[in-house]
Design an enzyme around this catalytic site. Structure first.
Site, PDB file in Angstrom:
ATOM      1  CD  GLU A  42     -24.969  41.864  14.710  1.00 24.81           C
ATOM      2  OE1 GLU A  42     -23.839  41.440  15.027  1.00 24.81           O
ATOM      3  OE2 GLU A  42     -25.380  42.986  15.044  1.00 24.81           O
TER       4      GLU A  42
ATOM      5  CB  CYS B 232     -22.307  34.046  15.647  1.00 29.51           C
ATOM      6  SG  CYS B 232     -23.550  34.577  16.774  1.00 29.51           S
TER       7      CYS B 232
ATOM      8  CG  ASN C 206     -26.445  30.038  13.935  1.00 28.88           C
ATOM      9  OD1 ASN C 206     -27.241  30.803  13.393  1.00 28.88           O
ATOM     10  ND2 ASN C 206     -25.396  30.465  14.584  1.00 28.88           N
TER      11      ASN C 206
HETATM   12  P1  NAP Z   1     -24.868  32.290   5.135  1.00 31.79           P
HETATM   13  O1  NAP Z   1     -24.518  31.315   4.086  1.00 31.79           O
HETATM   14  O2  NAP Z   1     -24.237  33.623   5.084  1.00 31.79           O
HETATM   15  O3  NAP Z   1     -26.456  32.419   5.078  1.00 31.79           O
HETATM   16  C1  NAP Z   1     -27.178  33.313   5.891  1.00 31.79           C
HETATM   17  C2  NAP Z   1     -28.437  33.714   5.188  1.00 31.79           C
HETATM   18  O4  NAP Z   1     -28.126  34.454   4.014  1.00 31.79           O
HETATM   19  C3  NAP Z   1     -29.294  32.542   4.718  1.00 31.79           C
HETATM   20  O5  NAP Z   1     -30.643  32.903   4.827  1.00 31.79           O
HETATM   21  C4  NAP Z   1     -28.892  32.415   3.268  1.00 31.79           C
HETATM   22  O6  NAP Z   1     -29.836  31.757   2.464  1.00 31.79           O
HETATM   23  C5  NAP Z   1     -28.761  33.863   2.883  1.00 31.79           C
HETATM   24  N1  NAP Z   1     -27.950  34.121   1.696  1.00 31.79           N
HETATM   25  C6  NAP Z   1     -27.053  33.319   1.070  1.00 31.79           C
HETATM   26  N2  NAP Z   1     -26.520  33.950   0.016  1.00 31.79           N
HETATM   27  C7  NAP Z   1     -27.090  35.175  -0.053  1.00 31.79           C
HETATM   28  C8  NAP Z   1     -26.958  36.300  -0.912  1.00 31.79           C
HETATM   29  N3  NAP Z   1     -26.098  36.301  -1.927  1.00 31.79           N
HETATM   30  N4  NAP Z   1     -27.701  37.398  -0.668  1.00 31.79           N
HETATM   31  C9  NAP Z   1     -28.561  37.434   0.375  1.00 31.79           C
HETATM   32  N5  NAP Z   1     -28.729  36.402   1.222  1.00 31.79           N
HETATM   33  C10 NAP Z   1     -28.003  35.287   1.022  1.00 31.79           C
HETATM   34  O7  NAP Z   1     -24.597  31.758   6.575  1.00 31.79           O
HETATM   35  P2  NAP Z   1     -25.122  30.396   7.185  1.00 31.79           P
HETATM   36  O8  NAP Z   1     -24.361  29.345   6.506  1.00 31.79           O
HETATM   37  O9  NAP Z   1     -26.598  30.345   7.174  1.00 31.79           O
HETATM   38  O10 NAP Z   1     -24.753  30.596   8.740  1.00 31.79           O
HETATM   39  C11 NAP Z   1     -23.471  30.414   9.230  1.00 31.79           C
HETATM   40  C12 NAP Z   1     -22.771  31.731   9.420  1.00 31.79           C
HETATM   41  O11 NAP Z   1     -23.571  32.666  10.132  1.00 31.79           O
HETATM   42  C13 NAP Z   1     -21.523  31.610  10.226  1.00 31.79           C
HETATM   43  O12 NAP Z   1     -20.480  32.230   9.556  1.00 31.79           O
HETATM   44  C14 NAP Z   1     -21.824  32.337  11.537  1.00 31.79           C
HETATM   45  O13 NAP Z   1     -20.751  32.893  12.179  1.00 31.79           O
HETATM   46  C15 NAP Z   1     -22.784  33.342  11.119  1.00 31.79           C
HETATM   47  N6  NAP Z   1     -23.633  33.750  12.232  1.00 31.79           N
HETATM   48  C16 NAP Z   1     -23.420  34.957  12.823  1.00 31.79           C
HETATM   49  C17 NAP Z   1     -24.197  35.384  13.870  1.00 31.79           C
HETATM   50  C18 NAP Z   1     -23.991  36.732  14.502  1.00 31.79           C
HETATM   51  O14 NAP Z   1     -24.891  37.209  15.149  1.00 31.79           O
HETATM   52  N7  NAP Z   1     -22.877  37.367  14.350  1.00 31.79           N
HETATM   53  C19 NAP Z   1     -25.237  34.581  14.332  1.00 31.79           C
HETATM   54  C20 NAP Z   1     -25.432  33.354  13.714  1.00 31.79           C
HETATM   55  C21 NAP Z   1     -24.625  32.953  12.644  1.00 31.79           C
HETATM   56  P3  NAP Z   1     -29.674  30.180   2.119  1.00 31.79           P
HETATM   57  O15 NAP Z   1     -29.779  29.467   3.401  1.00 31.79           O
HETATM   58  O16 NAP Z   1     -30.806  29.930   1.209  1.00 31.79           O
HETATM   59  O17 NAP Z   1     -28.335  30.020   1.478  1.00 31.79           O
END
Ligand code: NAP
Ligand code: MG
Length: 484
Positions: A249, A283, A151
């Site tokens: 985060e 987020c 994002n």
């Molecule tokens: P995500 O599925 O958790 O993915 C985040 C990152 O983790 C991606 O690079 C992903 O790779 C990787 N990943 C996936 N499975 C993993 C594993 N088992 N071990 C290590 N890394 C792994 O989240 P998203 O779908 O990209 O983003 C949406 C989420 O991010 C939302 O829930 C949002 O709230 C949260 N977010 C939080 C913040 C904050 O600062 N609090 C900021 C932005 C977003 P792949 O893409 O290859 O699957």
């Protein structure tokens, strides 16, 4: 088409198995953004070894020498601002204007952290031994794995990588698969300034395939992750096997409370920005409005008019105000939550559908959606949707609003609109989040302030601000005896 490569030991290289994955433009799924090398266990291990080999020489440079490399990266980013905005819009879908906001914010974060990283202060402490001095110095962790979401593909990488590098760590970046090109383009800047080999490494590929290898290695000394709570939890467990510190985060379900004395026009502008900028995929997005009964219908009417006016389209078109959501998986998640909301008995005030007319059918477009008559126990009021869906809950008074605001598993950001000083002050004290606001959008934040959620929204030391470097360092206690 040639595929984009990993960057390991200062060399762009394909994965050892030569496999690739493709990325598509969420505004037009017929358009292939590019092919990317798909890393495997061996590639991750090579990156870890590369970062380990580079650690000693990088960590023994002076802070100013490290800063000079990063200032070079910053200058290039400033020059390439426009081309970066096109890449972010192409693969994430946000509007060009939103991409530029992200880049400017990344530039500000970098500037702040490059300066902050030159102020790595320790302390001197009185000791009970005579002719002896005691102090603490801050030392880097070693090799840091940085895992980022789609994002804010540039901003999150900057916010983590710059303090990590300034503190003397070497880094392995694993970006979200959906936004791999922004990461490649960012790492190209480090290559252009000839950062020493192995200091910065990039590993492309699916997190579910390689994430565990990266986060389960005892040769990685710190993990900074932004993404979903579910993946954050699995990383925490994996890292704990080697006692590796994590900075997580995670998700949010961020409320904006509107009290009856609030300026409704101002409140509605902040809510619109919080709920629909970047198609609600922040987020810190506003996903719940908790409003006092007396002004609920007036606020809903104002919001509805504004939602219906939003121009939805390809983010690359200048007039677009809201782009697509980032990919088919996210589209299906959002649609399923809209169905759940309807089944749970919430009233669909506007939106609620995928846009499929004309050009919309090529991409992942959801109409901005407003649910009213939402109650606290509904899934749409308690689970993170991460899309342009806003829930309005009406309440009898401030006390009830505060209870509902806090009664979710998340605790990232919040805001209240009121001119009642005492209620605003109580809110600041009692809202269970890491970032809160009075009469401002829930998503507002500048680089000088720390960022980190509570409850299921985060764990570990916060990012950014003057404390942003802390996670990437350890205090070392030192004694020096200079006589007897
Ligand atoms: P995500 O599925 O958790 O993915 C985040 C990152 O983790 C991606 O690079 C992903 O790779 C990787 N990943 C996936 N499975 C993993 C594993 N088992 N071990 C290590 N890394 C792994 O989240 P998203 O779908 O990209 O983003 C949406 C989420 O991010 C939302 O829930 C949002 O709230 C949260 N977010 C939080 C913040 C904050 O600062 N609090 C900021 C932005 C977003 P792949 O893409 O290859 O699957
Ligand atoms: Mg995911």
């Amino acid at each position: 088409m040639e595929s984009w490569k990993n960057y390991v030991s200062g060399v762009w290289q394909n994965s050892t198995k030569n496999e690739t994955f493709e990325e598509r433009n969420p505004a037009d799924l017929n358009e292939v953004v590019g092919f990317f090398t798909s890393s495997n266990k061996e590639d991750v291990e090579m990156a870890i070894d590369s970062a380990n080999s580079a650690f000693l020489s990088w960590s023994t440079l002076s802070a100013l020498e490290r800063a000079n490399y990063l200032k070079g990266v910053l200058d290039l980013l400033k020059k390439e601002r426009d081309s970066f905005s096109k890449v972010i819009t192409l693969e994430n879908g946000k509007t060009l204007k939103e991409s530029l906001v992200e880049i400017d914010s990344a530039i500000n974060e970098m500037e702040f952290q490059i300066h902050q990283g030159q102020r790595l202060y320790g302390t001197t402490i009185q000791t009970n031994k005579k002719l002896t001095m005691a102090m603490t110095i801050k030392v880097p962790l070693g090799v840091v794995a940085i895992i980022t979401p789609w994002n804010f593909p540039l901003n999150v990488a900057c916010r983590k990588m710059i303090p990590a590098l300034m503190a003397g760590n070497t880094v392995i970046l694993k970006p979200a698969s959906l936004t791999s090109l922004t990461a490649v383009k960012f790492i190209e800047l480090f290559d252009k300034v000839q950062i020493p080999r192995g200091v910065v490494n990039l590993i492309l590929g699916s997190g579910s395939l390689i994430g565990e290898i990266l986060t389960g290695s005892f040769k990685v000394n710190g993990i900074s992750f932004t993404g979903s709570t579910e993946v954050g939890l699995s990383i925490q467990k994996n890292a704990a096997r080697n006692l590796i510190p994590t900075q997580l985060e995670l998700g949010g379900k961020n409320p904006v409370i509107v009290l009856k004395d609030a300026d409704l026009e101002e409140a509605s502008n902040a809510i619109m920005l919080g709920a629909f900028a970047c198609s609600g995929q922040w987020c810190t997005s506003t996903s719940r409005v908790i409003v006092e009964n007396e002004v609920a219908s007036e606020l809903v009417e104002i919001l509805k008019l504004k939602v219906l006016k939003l121009k939805i389209g390809n983010g690359a078109n200048k007039e677009t105000e809201m782009g697509p959501v980032c990919g088919t998986k996210q589209l299906e998640i959002i649609k399923s939550y809209i169905d759940i909301g309807i089944q749970e008995g919430a009233s669909l005030c506007c939106g609620g559908n995928q846009l499929i007319d004309a050009d919309y059918k090529k991409g992942c477009f959801v109409a901005p959606t407003l649910f009213t008559n939402v109650t606290e126990k509904m899934k749409i009021a308690s689970e993170e949707i991460f899309g342009p869906v806003l829930c309005v809950l009406s309440v009898d008074n401030f006390g009830e609003a505060l209870t509902i605001a806090n009664n979710v598993k998340y605790g990232l950001a919040s805001s209240i609109f009121t001119n009642d000083f005492s209620k605003a002050m109580r809110f600041i004290q009692e809202t269970k989040v890491g970032l809160t606001h009075v009469n401002m959008p829930s998503a507002y934040k500048e680089p000088m302030l720390p960022f980190g959620g509570v409850k299921m929204s985060g764990a570990g030391l916060p990012e950014a601000g003057t404390v942003g470097i802390d996670f990437f360092t350890k205090h070392k206690a030192v004694y020096i005896q200079y006589g007897h």
